[in-house]
Design an enzyme around this catalytic site. Structure first.
Site, mmCIF file in Angstrom:
data_model
loop_
_atom_site.group_PDB
_atom_site.id
_atom_site.type_symbol
_atom_site.label_atom_id
_atom_site.label_comp_id
_atom_site.label_asym_id
_atom_site.label_seq_id
_atom_site.Cartn_x
_atom_site.Cartn_y
_atom_site.Cartn_z
ATOM 1 C CG ASP A 18 -0.947 -4.507 -4.695
ATOM 2 O OD1 ASP A 18 -1.328 -4.573 -3.580
ATOM 3 O OD2 ASP A 18 -1.349 -4.340 -5.808
ATOM 4 C CE LYS A 21 2.442 0.043 0.287
ATOM 5 N NZ LYS A 21 2.488 -0.716 -1.128
ATOM 6 C CB ALA A 44 -3.960 -0.978 2.394
ATOM 7 N N GLY A 45 -3.772 -4.128 1.480
ATOM 8 C CA GLY A 45 -3.648 -5.299 2.252
ATOM 9 C C GLY A 45 -2.147 -5.808 2.455
ATOM 10 C CG HIS A 46 0.595 -3.812 4.251
ATOM 11 N ND1 HIS A 46 0.876 -3.273 3.048
ATOM 12 C CD2 HIS A 46 0.586 -2.515 5.089
ATOM 13 C CE1 HIS A 46 1.135 -1.953 3.137
ATOM 14 N NE2 HIS A 46 0.746 -1.489 4.189
ATOM 15 C CB THR A 131 -11.073 -2.382 -2.888
ATOM 16 O OG1 THR A 131 -11.272 -1.015 -1.988
ATOM 17 C CG2 THR A 131 -9.725 -2.445 -3.088
ATOM 18 C CD GLN A 226 -4.176 2.483 -0.842
ATOM 19 O OE1 GLN A 226 -3.851 3.691 -0.233
ATOM 20 N NE2 GLN A 226 -5.049 1.714 -0.375
ATOM 21 C CB THR A 302 -7.900 -6.320 -0.073
ATOM 22 O OG1 THR A 302 -6.805 -5.580 0.787
ATOM 23 C CG2 THR A 302 -9.085 -5.696 0.509
ATOM 24 N N GLY A 304 -8.374 -10.364 -3.950
ATOM 25 C CA GLY A 304 -8.005 -11.525 -5.037
ATOM 26 C C GLY A 304 -8.192 -11.341 -6.464
ATOM 27 C CB SER A 415 12.648 -8.329 -0.925
ATOM 28 O OG SER A 415 11.939 -9.432 -0.315
ATOM 29 N N GLY A 417 12.353 -13.093 -1.800
ATOM 30 C CA GLY A 417 11.353 -14.139 -1.317
ATOM 31 C C GLY A 417 10.563 -13.717 -0.342
HETATM 32 P P1 GDP Z 1 2.121 -4.303 0.068
HETATM 33 O O1 GDP Z 1 0.605 -3.693 0.187
HETATM 34 O O2 GDP Z 1 3.065 -3.411 -0.670
HETATM 35 O O3 GDP Z 1 2.739 -4.867 1.338
HETATM 36 O O4 GDP Z 1 2.113 -5.529 -0.954
HETATM 37 P P2 GDP Z 1 1.291 -7.095 -0.987
HETATM 38 O O5 GDP Z 1 1.267 -7.445 0.409
HETATM 39 O O6 GDP Z 1 -0.018 -6.688 -1.281
HETATM 40 O O7 GDP Z 1 2.224 -7.742 -1.966
HETATM 41 C C1 GDP Z 1 3.428 -8.047 -1.761
HETATM 42 C C2 GDP Z 1 3.252 -9.607 -1.823
HETATM 43 O O8 GDP Z 1 4.623 -10.035 -2.157
HETATM 44 C C3 GDP Z 1 2.950 -10.524 -0.408
HETATM 45 O O9 GDP Z 1 2.293 -11.721 -0.975
HETATM 46 C C4 GDP Z 1 4.490 -10.760 -0.232
HETATM 47 O O10 GDP Z 1 4.451 -12.046 0.612
HETATM 48 C C5 GDP Z 1 5.191 -10.779 -1.446
HETATM 49 N N1 GDP Z 1 6.548 -10.410 -1.318
HETATM 50 C C6 GDP Z 1 7.200 -9.550 -0.823
HETATM 51 N N2 GDP Z 1 8.348 -9.602 -1.199
HETATM 52 C C7 GDP Z 1 8.633 -10.559 -1.845
HETATM 53 C C8 GDP Z 1 9.872 -10.994 -2.472
HETATM 54 O O11 GDP Z 1 10.892 -10.460 -2.524
HETATM 55 N N3 GDP Z 1 9.686 -12.178 -3.377
HETATM 56 C C9 GDP Z 1 8.466 -12.728 -3.649
HETATM 57 N N4 GDP Z 1 8.385 -13.953 -4.278
HETATM 58 N N5 GDP Z 1 7.350 -12.445 -3.119
HETATM 59 C C10 GDP Z 1 7.452 -11.301 -2.117
#
Ligand code: GDP
Length: 425
Positions: A18, A21, A44-46, A131, A226, A302, A304, A415, A417
Site C-alpha cells: 500500500d 505503487k 492487491a488494490g492499486h 484478504t 504488496q 480492496t 476497507g 509524491s 498528493g
Molecule cells: P498501492 O497498492 O501501493 O498502489 O497503494 P494503494 O493504492 O493501496 O494506497 C495508496 C493510496 O495512497 C491511494 O489511495 C493513493 O491515491 C494514495 N496516495 C498515493 N500517493 C499519495 C500521496 O503522495 N499523498 C497522498 N495523500 N495520498 C497518496
C-alpha cells in the site's frame, strides 16, 4: 526512469504494501510500452486518482489507464477470472479502451470458487489476516502441482479432471476445518466454460511477447503488488503473502531473464503502514495512530480494513534496498505528515544493550527489540503544491535527506498528493 540504457524497470513496494505503487506505475507508464503484473492476485488494490475520476485496480496493471500501453498479467499472478472480467467491464464502461492491448499469460494459475471457500473457512488465514480472496489456497495448489492454469481451459475434459481433483482437496480441507460448506465441481466448471472463450482470446505466452518487445527496444515496466516485507521468503514470515513480491519474483513472474531488468524502483511511504497481523516495530501509540490513519486515509483499497501506522523505519527500507537491489526510491504521502509538530525515523532496534541495524529473520527476537529513533522538527505547512525539491520546506528536505542517507538509495520521486501531477521528479 526510462532512457537509452534503462529499458526494463521493476517497481516494488519496499515496506508492507500500500505504498502508492499504483500512482508511481501510472506516472511511469506514460513512458512505457508495456506494463506487466508479475505476482499476487485480486488481493492487491492499486488506487489511481486522475482528478475527475478515481480507479481502483485489483488485477489489471494500472498502465491500462494510458492509451496505447500494452498490459499483461504474468505467469506469476494467480488470476481470479470472474473479478478480472468485472474489472475489464468497469473500465470499458468508464471509457477506457482495453481492446487489443491486454494479455494474460497462458501459464497463470486460476483462483477458483473453492479457493475462496477454503480461505474464508480457514482459521490460519484469519490469524494471518489474509484478504480471504483465495490467493493463498490458489498458490498452495500451484506449488502442490494441483493447480488449474489458463492454458487448461483449452481442453475441457482435462479441465474437468483438474477441477475435480482440486475440489476433492478443498473438500478435505473444509472437512478438516469443521466447515459444512463444500466445493461445487459442476458450478465451477459452468463458470469456467462460460468465461473460457473470453479468457482464451486474451491468453498468450507473455514471457515471449515481453522478450520480443524488449528485443525491439520497447520500454517495459514490471509492476509488483504488496510489499517486500510481505514476500514469502524475505518478509515477516508467516505474516506474509504467498508469492515473491521482491524484484527476483519479477523475472520469474513475468517470464523473463533476471539479466533483462535494468533498474528497480522501490516505493515507500514517508511513514510506515501495514494491514493485518504481524510485526510493525515502529507502530504509533494512540491517539497518533488514529490521527495519521485519518490524515492518510489508511484503509485497504480492496477490503476497507484500517491500516496500522507507524514512523518511517529505515532498518526495514534499507533491508528492502538490499534484497531488491533498488536503484532508486519513490517516497509517497509526504503531505500526510504536513501537520505533525515533530517526526521520527527509526535508525535501529535496541535489545540487551545492543543496537541492531539489520532486519532480523527471528520475529521472536524482534518482539524484544525497541526501536531507536532520531527526531526531526515538523514543517507544519502544506507540501501538496510542491513540484520541485526547492519548493519543499527545509525541514521536509532535511527529513528526506536523512532517509536517503540511512537507507542507502537515492530518492528519485517524492509524491505529495493523490493526483498524477502531485509529484516531484
Ligand atoms: P498501492 O497498492 O501501493 O498502489 O497503494 P494503494 O493504492 O493501496 O494506497 C495508496 C493510496 O495512497 C491511494 O489511495 C493513493 O491515491 C494514495 N496516495 C498515493 N500517493 C499519495 C500521496 O503522495 N499523498 C497522498 N495523500 N495520498 C497518496
Amino acid at each position: 526512469m526510462f532512457d537509452e540504457r534503462t529499458r526494463t524497470v521493476v517497481v516494488v513496494g519496499a515496506q508492507w504494501g500500500d505504498e502508492g505503487k499504483g500512482k508511481l506505475v501510472d506516472v511511469l507508464a506514460e513512458g512505457a510500452d508495456w506494463v506487466v503484473r508479475y505476482q499476487g492476485g485480486a488481493n492487491a488494490g492499486h488506487t489511481v486518482d486522475l482528478g475527475p475520476r478515481c480507479f481502483v485496480l485489483h488485477q489489471i496493471p494500472s498502465g491500462i489507464l494510458h492509451h496505447g500501453v500494452r498490459c499483461a498479467i504474468g505467469n506469476g499472478v494467480v488470476l481470479d477470472p470472474e473479478t478480472f472480467f468485472t474489472e475489464i467491464d468497469t473500465l470499458v464502461a468508464d471509457g477506457v479502451d482495453v481492446e487489443g492491448r491486454l494479455y494474460v499469460s497462458d501459464r497463470a494459475h486460476l483462483v477458483l470458487p473453492y479457493h475462496k471457500l477454503v480461505d474464508a473457512e480457514s482459521a490460519a488465514s484469519k490469524e494471518i489476516g489474509t484478504t480471504g480472496r483465495g490467493i493463498g489456497p490458489a498458490y498452495e495448489d500451484k506449488i502442490a502441482r494441483r493447480g488449474v492454469r489458463v492454458v487448461d481451459l483449452r481442453h475441457p475434459s482435462h479441465l474437468e479432471s483438474l477441477v475435480s481433483r482440486g475440489a476433492e482437496h478443498a473438500n478435505a480441507m473444509l472437512e478438516h476445518y469443521g466447515s459444512a460448506k463444500r466445493a461445487d465441481v459442476g458450478q465451477t466448471l459452468d463458470i469456467l466454460h462460460g468465461l473460457a472463450p473470453r479468457l482464451l482470446a486474451l491468453a498468450d505466452d507473455v514471457g515471449l511477447a515481453v522478450h520480443r518487445a524488449r528485443a525491439s527496444g520497447a520500454a517495459i515496466l514490471l509492476e509488483g503488488a504488496q510489499g517486500s516485507l510481505l514476500d514469502i521468503d524475505h518478509g515477516t514470515y508467516p505474516f506474509v503473502t504467498s508469492s515473491n513480491t521482491t524484484s527476483g519474483g519479477a523475472a520469474t513472474g513475468a517470464g523473463i531473464s533476471p539479466r533483462s531488468i535494468d533498474a528497480a524502483l522501490g516505493v515507500v511511504k514517508a511513514y510506515t503502514t501495514r494491514v493485518g497481523n504481524g510485526p510493525l516495530p515502529t507502530e504509533f501509540d494512540e491517539p497518533l495512530g488514529s490521527r495519521v490513519r485519518e490524515l492518510g486515509h489508511e484503509y485497504g483499497a480492496t477490503t476497507g480494513r484500517p491500516r496500522r501506522c507507524g514512523w518511517f523505519d529505515a532498518v526495514v527500507v534499507r533491508y528492502a534496498v538490499r534484497v531488491n537491489g533498488l536503484t532508486h526510491l519513490a517516497v509517497t504521502k509526504l503531505d500526510v505528515l504536513d501537520t505533525l509538530d515533530r517526526l521520527a525515523i527509526c535508525t535501529g532496534y535496541e535489545a540487551a544493550g545492543d543496537v541492531h541495524t539489520e532486519f532480523p529473520s527471528d520475529l521472536t527476537a524482534l518482539d524484544d527489540m525497541v526501536p531507536r529513533y532520531e527526531w526531526f522538527e515538523g514543517w507544519q505547512c502544506s507540501t501538496a503544491g510542491a513540484r520541485t525539491r526547492e519548493d519543499l520546506p527545509p525541514a521536509a528536505r532535511a527529513y528526506l535527506d536523512r532517509i536517503e542517507a540511512l537507507v542507502e538509495a537515492p530518492i528519485k520521486f517524492v509524491s505529495v498528493g493523490t493526483r498524477r501531477d502531485q509529484i516531484i521528479w
